[in-house]
Scaffold this active site. Sequence first.
Site, PDB file in Angstrom:
ATOM      1  N   GLU A 253       0.888  -1.169   0.000  1.00  0.00           N
ATOM      2  CA  GLU A 253       0.000   0.000   0.000  1.00  0.00           C
ATOM      3  C   GLU A 253       0.919   1.210   0.000  1.00  0.00           C
ATOM      4  O   GLU A 253       1.467   1.579   1.038  1.00  0.00           O
ATOM      5  CB  GLU A 253      -0.882  -0.001   1.260  1.00  0.00           C
ATOM      6  CG  GLU A 253      -1.782  -1.210   1.416  1.00  0.00           C
ATOM      7  CD  GLU A 253      -2.996  -1.161   0.503  1.00  0.00           C
ATOM      8  OE1 GLU A 253      -3.219  -0.156  -0.189  1.00  0.00           O
ATOM      9  OE2 GLU A 253      -3.726  -2.174   0.475  1.00  0.00           O
TER      10      GLU A 253
ATOM     11  N   CYS B  77      -2.192   9.132   2.323  1.00  0.00           N
ATOM     12  CA  CYS B  77      -1.878   8.538   1.019  1.00  0.00           C
ATOM     13  C   CYS B  77      -2.952   8.881   0.004  1.00  0.00           C
ATOM     14  O   CYS B  77      -2.658   9.164  -1.153  1.00  0.00           O
ATOM     15  CB  CYS B  77      -1.722   7.029   1.158  1.00  0.00           C
ATOM     16  SG  CYS B  77      -3.098   6.245   2.001  1.00  0.00           S
TER      17      CYS B  77
HETATM   18  P1  NAP Z   1       8.357   5.150   4.579  1.00  0.00           P
HETATM   19  O1  NAP Z   1       9.507   6.022   4.806  1.00  0.00           O
HETATM   20  O2  NAP Z   1       8.378   4.248   3.412  1.00  0.00           O
HETATM   21  O3  NAP Z   1       8.140   4.319   5.919  1.00  0.00           O
HETATM   22  C1  NAP Z   1       7.125   3.321   6.039  1.00  0.00           C
HETATM   23  C2  NAP Z   1       7.686   2.196   6.866  1.00  0.00           C
HETATM   24  O4  NAP Z   1       8.673   1.518   6.092  1.00  0.00           O
HETATM   25  C3  NAP Z   1       8.392   2.654   8.130  1.00  0.00           C
HETATM   26  O5  NAP Z   1       8.185   1.701   9.140  1.00  0.00           O
HETATM   27  C4  NAP Z   1       9.844   2.683   7.708  1.00  0.00           C
HETATM   28  O6  NAP Z   1      10.731   2.581   8.766  1.00  0.00           O
HETATM   29  C5  NAP Z   1       9.895   1.461   6.827  1.00  0.00           C
HETATM   30  N1  NAP Z   1      10.960   1.425   5.843  1.00  0.00           N
HETATM   31  C6  NAP Z   1      11.492   2.435   5.131  1.00  0.00           C
HETATM   32  N2  NAP Z   1      12.412   1.962   4.271  1.00  0.00           N
HETATM   33  C7  NAP Z   1      12.460   0.615   4.448  1.00  0.00           C
HETATM   34  C8  NAP Z   1      13.218  -0.433   3.856  1.00  0.00           C
HETATM   35  N3  NAP Z   1      14.112  -0.204   2.906  1.00  0.00           N
HETATM   36  N4  NAP Z   1      13.018  -1.694   4.284  1.00  0.00           N
HETATM   37  C9  NAP Z   1      12.106  -1.957   5.268  1.00  0.00           C
HETATM   38  N5  NAP Z   1      11.368  -0.991   5.860  1.00  0.00           N
HETATM   39  C10 NAP Z   1      11.529   0.271   5.446  1.00  0.00           C
HETATM   40  O7  NAP Z   1       7.011   5.975   4.434  1.00  0.00           O
HETATM   41  P2  NAP Z   1       6.500   7.086   5.414  1.00  0.00           P
HETATM   42  O8  NAP Z   1       7.183   8.348   5.062  1.00  0.00           O
HETATM   43  O9  NAP Z   1       6.560   6.637   6.818  1.00  0.00           O
HETATM   44  O10 NAP Z   1       4.944   7.122   5.010  1.00  0.00           O
HETATM   45  C11 NAP Z   1       4.490   7.911   4.017  1.00  0.00           C
HETATM   46  C12 NAP Z   1       4.248   7.146   2.734  1.00  0.00           C
HETATM   47  O11 NAP Z   1       3.335   6.066   2.973  1.00  0.00           O
HETATM   48  C13 NAP Z   1       3.576   8.025   1.710  1.00  0.00           C
HETATM   49  O12 NAP Z   1       4.102   7.776   0.428  1.00  0.00           O
HETATM   50  C14 NAP Z   1       2.121   7.582   1.788  1.00  0.00           C
HETATM   51  O13 NAP Z   1       1.381   7.890   0.644  1.00  0.00           O
HETATM   52  C15 NAP Z   1       2.267   6.128   2.048  1.00  0.00           C
HETATM   53  N6  NAP Z   1       1.035   5.575   2.644  1.00  0.00           N
HETATM   54  C16 NAP Z   1       0.278   4.711   1.904  1.00  0.00           C
HETATM   55  C17 NAP Z   1      -0.910   4.216   2.424  1.00  0.00           C
HETATM   56  C18 NAP Z   1      -1.762   3.267   1.626  1.00  0.00           C
HETATM   57  O14 NAP Z   1      -2.623   2.622   2.211  1.00  0.00           O
HETATM   58  N7  NAP Z   1      -1.567   3.145   0.317  1.00  0.00           N
HETATM   59  C19 NAP Z   1      -1.308   4.561   3.714  1.00  0.00           C
HETATM   60  C20 NAP Z   1      -0.512   5.422   4.450  1.00  0.00           C
HETATM   61  C21 NAP Z   1       0.671   5.914   3.897  1.00  0.00           C
HETATM   62  P3  NAP Z   1      11.460   3.882   9.400  1.00  0.00           P
HETATM   63  O15 NAP Z   1      10.409   4.744   9.950  1.00  0.00           O
HETATM   64  O16 NAP Z   1      12.310   3.271  10.442  1.00  0.00           O
HETATM   65  O17 NAP Z   1      12.213   4.506   8.259  1.00  0.00           O
END
Ligand code: NAP
Length: 458
Positions: free
Chosen positions: A228, A262
């Site tokens: 997602e 998102c």
């Molecule tokens: P993010 O940086 O990708 O972080 C999401 C999760 O992934 C965090 O727990 C993060 O850990 C972890 N993570 C990051 N890089 C990783 C890797 N290489 N391997 C394993 N885990 C990893 O995203 P965010 O900034 O927190 O959230 C915002 C994004 O999420 C936006 O793009 C938003 O649109 C999307 N989102 C999508 C939905 C949906 O349902 N489609 C819902 C909500 C949000 P750390 O925090 O430790 O870096």
Amino acid sequence: MSYQSINPFNNQKLKDYPSHTDQDIQNALDTAEKILKSDWIQQVDTRIAVLRKLATNMRAQKAELAKLMTQDMGKLIKQSEGEIETCAKIAEYYADHAKEFLAPVSYETELGEAWVEHHPLGIIMAVEPWNFPFYQLMRVFAPNCAIGNPVVAKHASIVPQCAEAFERLILDAGAPKGVWTNLFISSDQVADIIADPRVQGVALTGSEGAGRAVAGQAGKHVTKSTLELGGNDVFIVLDDADLEKAIKIGCQARVNNTGQVCTAAKRFILHEKIAEQFKTGMIKVFEGLKIGDPLDSETTLGPLSSADALEKLTKQVDKAVENGAKVVTGGKPYEHEGNFYQPTILENISRDNPAWYEEFFGPVAQIYVAKDEDEIVSIANDSNYGLGGVIHSQNIERAKKLASRVETGMIWINWYTDTAPELPFGGIKNSGYGHELSIDGFKEFVQKRLVVVKSPKK
Ligand code: NAP
């Protein structure tokens, strides 16, 4: 990766959390595996009771849980309270439907009697973002609790208070240890967990980059994944829309959760006949927002979740402007402590501006003007994302026809992109694949086992 709770209203550190070690991970996987061999997976009534108790306890603790969210990532306190209620409803939905979804499904075949049974798949890894600190966890926990899959979870590093509280809530609801294990771990440790053969599924919600990394590792180890990811959702306003309503809903859909959703309305595609009127209304709403302490119920625009998020959004808007975008209102951070960014409207964004294709995770709206439906569709579909979308029109048949032309996983007419436990949530293109919520979300990580009794006649 260090896990810290830092209040985004003033950037004061509230608490540090020590990271879990590789040995902690092994212990968590061992405990989860024991769950799969225990009575837990036979006891659907016990699992249903846990879901019901969880809903009750979350409602009873709404005020304190909401405060944790607001302190960890800056969500307005009323929105935090609303999120707790949504979580309770998701838990109840899967409690209500667990038996129905788990029931065997018969298949017609001339070969004999055939049915598909539903069994637990194995240990599931959940990787979750900070923007809906409890809701995102519940979207994974509730269906997997109904199925009997234990979950090991890595929450975002900036919401550790919520991560810790969610694990405690599940234990307090009567689940045995190992049904949900919170881990404060790094991306490398996530990769190690996915590589473990005991882990049979990984659900990630987050950015495209994290999605690519996790799905790549899952693919390498032939592990089922759902993603997602981000979105660049359109909010289309046709010339026959109820404009007052569309402006109100559209502005809320852009600034809710300080624009960090998102499925937030990010690209406003306006029919040329109403574009100026809509823009005037939007400026008025944006300029009337009251920034302040998200714990104060009078505040209508909170801070971004972290100093990093503020820096990223500032750079994105600056780059958009360097590439020709015009700032209608806002366009920079507030001169205020904490991570506040002005509610911003950008226009004149051409296809060669990087802003056209990027997700702006904050209160920044992009305006596009189109002369007819064909041009609306051409702008809407020229996106690498396909998560949600919205159309406002008083002619429902016209809106439905247009909805079928917009490439996206979800589209709502005369509302914003909303969520409900019974509706499937998921995107296409770089917004990911698979679904959460509803029966579709349940089926992602259930093991479907076909059984056939061969007819002696054939
Ligand atoms: P993010 O940086 O990708 O972080 C999401 C999760 O992934 C965090 O727990 C993060 O850990 C972890 N993570 C990051 N890089 C990783 C890797 N290489 N391997 C394993 N885990 C990893 O995203 P965010 O900034 O927190 O959230 C915002 C994004 O999420 C936006 O793009 C938003 O649109 C999307 N989102 C999508 C939905 C949906 O349902 N489609 C819902 C909500 C949000 P750390 O925090 O430790 O870096």
